[in-house]
Design a protein around this motif. Sequence first.
Motif, PDB file in Angstrom:
ATOM      1  N   ALA A   1      -8.326  -5.012 -10.755  1.00  0.00           N
ATOM      2  CA  ALA A   1      -7.416  -6.092 -11.130  1.00  0.00           C
ATOM      3  C   ALA A   1      -6.210  -6.112 -10.204  1.00  0.00           C
ATOM      4  O   ALA A   1      -5.635  -5.069  -9.898  1.00  0.00           O
ATOM      5  N   ASN A   2      -5.845  -7.298  -9.754  1.00  0.00           N
ATOM      6  CA  ASN A   2      -4.641  -7.522  -8.941  1.00  0.00           C
ATOM      7  C   ASN A   2      -4.663  -6.858  -7.570  1.00  0.00           C
ATOM      8  O   ASN A   2      -3.605  -6.697  -6.953  1.00  0.00           O
ATOM      9  N   ALA A   3      -5.831  -6.510  -7.057  1.00  0.00           N
ATOM     10  CA  ALA A   3      -5.895  -5.894  -5.722  1.00  0.00           C
ATOM     11  C   ALA A   3      -5.317  -6.834  -4.667  1.00  0.00           C
ATOM     12  O   ALA A   3      -4.770  -6.378  -3.666  1.00  0.00           O
ATOM     13  N   TYR A   4      -5.399  -8.126  -4.910  1.00  0.00           N
ATOM     14  CA  TYR A   4      -4.857  -9.099  -3.955  1.00  0.00           C
ATOM     15  C   TYR A   4      -3.334  -9.083  -3.914  1.00  0.00           C
ATOM     16  O   TYR A   4      -2.721  -9.680  -3.035  1.00  0.00           O
ATOM     17  N   ARG A   5      -2.704  -8.388  -4.831  1.00  0.00           N
ATOM     18  CA  ARG A   5      -1.242  -8.299  -4.858  1.00  0.00           C
ATOM     19  C   ARG A   5      -0.700  -7.112  -4.069  1.00  0.00           C
ATOM     20  O   ARG A   5       0.495  -6.844  -4.094  1.00  0.00           O
ATOM     21  N   VAL A   6      -1.578  -6.391  -3.381  1.00  0.00           N
ATOM     22  CA  VAL A   6      -1.142  -5.261  -2.569  1.00  0.00           C
ATOM     23  C   VAL A   6      -1.079  -5.734  -1.120  1.00  0.00           C
ATOM     24  O   VAL A   6      -2.062  -6.195  -0.558  1.00  0.00           O
ATOM     25  N   LEU A   7       0.109  -5.625  -0.538  1.00  0.00           N
ATOM     26  CA  LEU A   7       0.354  -6.146   0.805  1.00  0.00           C
ATOM     27  C   LEU A   7       0.596  -5.014   1.805  1.00  0.00           C
ATOM     28  O   LEU A   7       0.886  -3.886   1.420  1.00  0.00           O
ATOM     29  N   THR A   8       0.503  -5.355   3.073  1.00  0.00           N
ATOM     30  CA  THR A   8       0.821  -4.397   4.126  1.00  0.00           C
ATOM     31  C   THR A   8       2.329  -4.171   4.171  1.00  0.00           C
ATOM     32  O   THR A   8       3.095  -4.874   3.511  1.00  0.00           O
ATOM     33  N   SER A   9       2.749  -3.247   5.011  1.00  0.00           N
ATOM     34  CA  SER A   9       4.193  -2.984   5.145  1.00  0.00           C
ATOM     35  C   SER A   9       4.927  -4.172   5.756  1.00  0.00           C
ATOM     36  O   SER A   9       6.142  -4.272   5.643  1.00  0.00           O
TER      37      SER A   9
ATOM     38  N   LEU B   1       1.679   7.117  -6.473  1.00  0.00           N
ATOM     39  CA  LEU B   1       0.500   7.932  -6.812  1.00  0.00           C
ATOM     40  C   LEU B   1       0.494   9.282  -6.108  1.00  0.00           C
ATOM     41  O   LEU B   1      -0.435  10.068  -6.292  1.00  0.00           O
ATOM     42  N   ASP B   2       1.532   9.554  -5.289  1.00  0.00           N
ATOM     43  CA  ASP B   2       1.588  10.779  -4.482  1.00  0.00           C
ATOM     44  C   ASP B   2       0.355  10.873  -3.590  1.00  0.00           C
ATOM     45  O   ASP B   2      -0.351  11.876  -3.562  1.00  0.00           O
ATOM     46  N   SER B   3       0.096   9.794  -2.872  1.00  0.00           N
ATOM     47  CA  SER B   3      -1.071   9.684  -2.003  1.00  0.00           C
ATOM     48  C   SER B   3      -0.627   9.070  -0.678  1.00  0.00           C
ATOM     49  O   SER B   3       0.569   8.974  -0.407  1.00  0.00           O
ATOM     50  N   GLY B   4      -1.579   8.635   0.117  1.00  0.00           N
ATOM     51  CA  GLY B   4      -1.278   7.979   1.384  1.00  0.00           C
ATOM     52  C   GLY B   4      -1.693   6.519   1.339  1.00  0.00           C
ATOM     53  O   GLY B   4      -2.634   6.152   0.621  1.00  0.00           O
ATOM     54  N   ALA B   5      -1.001   5.680   2.107  1.00  0.00           N
ATOM     55  CA  ALA B   5      -1.279   4.247   2.101  1.00  0.00           C
ATOM     56  C   ALA B   5      -2.709   3.948   2.539  1.00  0.00           C
ATOM     57  O   ALA B   5      -3.378   3.081   1.966  1.00  0.00           O
TER      58      ALA B   5
ATOM     59  N   ALA C   1      -5.342   5.871   2.257  1.00  0.00           N
ATOM     60  CA  ALA C   1      -6.257   6.286   1.192  1.00  0.00           C
ATOM     61  C   ALA C   1      -6.292   5.241   0.077  1.00  0.00           C
ATOM     62  O   ALA C   1      -7.368   4.926  -0.453  1.00  0.00           O
ATOM     63  N   VAL C   2      -5.145   4.696  -0.276  1.00  0.00           N
ATOM     64  CA  VAL C   2      -5.086   3.647  -1.298  1.00  0.00           C
ATOM     65  C   VAL C   2      -5.849   2.419  -0.817  1.00  0.00           C
ATOM     66  O   VAL C   2      -6.664   1.848  -1.555  1.00  0.00           O
ATOM     67  N   GLY C   3      -5.619   2.009   0.421  1.00  0.00           N
ATOM     68  CA  GLY C   3      -6.323   0.859   0.970  1.00  0.00           C
ATOM     69  C   GLY C   3      -7.828   1.067   0.994  1.00  0.00           C
ATOM     70  O   GLY C   3      -8.591   0.167   0.642  1.00  0.00           O
ATOM     71  N   ASN C   4      -8.255   2.239   1.406  1.00  0.00           N
ATOM     72  CA  ASN C   4      -9.688   2.539   1.425  1.00  0.00           C
ATOM     73  C   ASN C   4     -10.281   2.481   0.034  1.00  0.00           C
ATOM     74  O   ASN C   4     -11.369   1.944  -0.171  1.00  0.00           O
ATOM     75  N   HIS C   5      -9.582   3.023  -0.934  1.00  0.00           N
ATOM     76  CA  HIS C   5     -10.068   3.002  -2.314  1.00  0.00           C
ATOM     77  C   HIS C   5     -10.217   1.559  -2.807  1.00  0.00           C
ATOM     78  O   HIS C   5     -11.248   1.203  -3.392  1.00  0.00           O
ATOM     79  N   LEU C   6      -9.204   0.747  -2.575  1.00  0.00           N
ATOM     80  CA  LEU C   6      -9.267  -0.640  -3.025  1.00  0.00           C
ATOM     81  C   LEU C   6     -10.366  -1.416  -2.301  1.00  0.00           C
ATOM     82  O   LEU C   6     -10.990  -2.305  -2.880  1.00  0.00           O
TER      83      LEU C   6
ATOM     84  N   TYR D   1       0.843  -1.197   0.000  1.00  0.00           N
ATOM     85  CA  TYR D   1       0.000   0.000   0.000  1.00  0.00           C
ATOM     86  C   TYR D   1       0.874   1.242   0.000  1.00  0.00           C
ATOM     87  O   TYR D   1       0.608   2.205  -0.716  1.00  0.00           O
ATOM     88  N   GLY D   2       1.951   1.216   0.779  1.00  0.00           N
ATOM     89  CA  GLY D   2       2.850   2.366   0.863  1.00  0.00           C
ATOM     90  C   GLY D   2       3.568   2.664  -0.439  1.00  0.00           C
ATOM     91  O   GLY D   2       3.674   3.817  -0.844  1.00  0.00           O
ATOM     92  N   ASP D   3       4.074   1.618  -1.108  1.00  0.00           N
ATOM     93  CA  ASP D   3       4.765   1.825  -2.386  1.00  0.00           C
ATOM     94  C   ASP D   3       3.809   2.340  -3.451  1.00  0.00           C
ATOM     95  O   ASP D   3       4.146   3.246  -4.225  1.00  0.00           O
TER      96      ASP D   3
END
Length: 67
Positions: A42-50, A24-28, A30-35, A17-19
Amino acid sequence: MAHQVLAALPHGTWTSYGDLAAFLDSGAQAVGNHLAVTPGVANAYRVLTSQGKVSDGFRWTSPGRRK
Protein backbone atom coordinates in the motif's frame (compact mmCIF):
# COMPACT_ATOMS: atom_id res chain seq x y z
CA MET A 1 7.19 -2.75 9.43
CA ALA A 2 7.63 -0.79 6.16
CA HIS A 3 4.19 -1.95 5.06
CA GLN A 4 2.56 -0.60 8.22
CA VAL A 5 4.37 2.72 7.97
CA LEU A 6 3.34 3.20 4.34
CA ALA A 7 -0.25 2.15 5.05
CA ALA A 8 -0.42 4.79 7.80
CA LEU A 9 0.75 7.70 5.61
CA PRO A 10 -1.89 10.43 5.71
CA HIS A 11 -3.66 11.21 2.45
CA GLY A 12 -1.67 13.61 0.29
CA THR A 13 1.68 13.03 1.97
CA TRP A 14 4.91 11.51 0.69
CA THR A 15 8.12 10.11 2.12
CA SER A 16 11.51 9.26 0.68
CA TYR A 17 13.41 5.99 0.52
CA GLY A 18 15.99 7.55 2.83
CA ASP A 19 13.47 8.75 5.43
CA LEU A 20 11.67 5.41 5.43
CA ALA A 21 15.00 3.60 5.72
CA ALA A 22 16.10 5.80 8.65
CA PHE A 23 12.84 5.07 10.45
CA LEU A 24 13.36 1.33 9.89
CA ASP A 25 17.10 1.46 10.75
CA SER A 26 17.88 0.20 7.25
CA GLY A 27 19.34 1.53 4.01
CA ALA A 28 17.51 3.39 1.24
CA GLN A 29 18.58 0.91 -1.43
CA ALA A 30 17.37 -2.03 0.66
CA VAL A 31 13.98 -0.34 1.12
CA GLY A 32 13.75 0.35 -2.60
CA ASN A 33 14.66 -3.22 -3.47
CA HIS A 34 12.06 -4.56 -1.06
CA LEU A 35 9.33 -2.36 -2.50
CA ALA A 36 10.35 -3.29 -6.05
CA VAL A 37 9.98 -7.03 -5.52
CA THR A 38 7.03 -7.09 -3.11
CA PRO A 39 3.65 -6.87 -4.85
CA GLY A 40 0.71 -5.05 -3.32
CA VAL A 41 2.49 -2.73 -0.87
CA ALA A 42 0.00 0.00 0.00
CA ASN A 43 1.16 3.52 -0.90
CA ALA A 44 4.45 2.38 -2.47
CA TYR A 45 3.91 5.13 -5.05
CA ARG A 46 4.27 7.68 -2.25
CA VAL A 47 7.95 6.87 -1.72
CA LEU A 48 10.17 9.29 -3.63
CA THR A 49 13.87 9.60 -4.36
CA SER A 50 16.04 12.08 -2.48
CA GLN A 51 15.36 14.50 -5.36
CA GLY A 52 11.61 14.31 -4.68
CA LYS A 53 10.81 12.29 -7.81
CA VAL A 54 9.29 8.91 -8.54
CA SER A 55 12.09 6.41 -9.08
CA ASP A 56 12.95 5.75 -12.73
CA GLY A 57 12.42 2.03 -12.14
CA PHE A 58 9.04 2.39 -10.43
CA ARG A 59 6.31 0.13 -11.83
CA TRP A 60 2.62 0.72 -11.17
CA THR A 61 0.91 -2.44 -9.96
CA SER A 62 -2.39 -1.57 -11.66
CA PRO A 63 -2.36 -1.83 -15.48
CA GLY A 64 -4.31 1.43 -15.87
CA ARG A 65 -1.89 3.54 -13.81
CA ARG A 66 1.07 5.44 -15.25
CA LYS A 67 3.75 7.84 -14.07
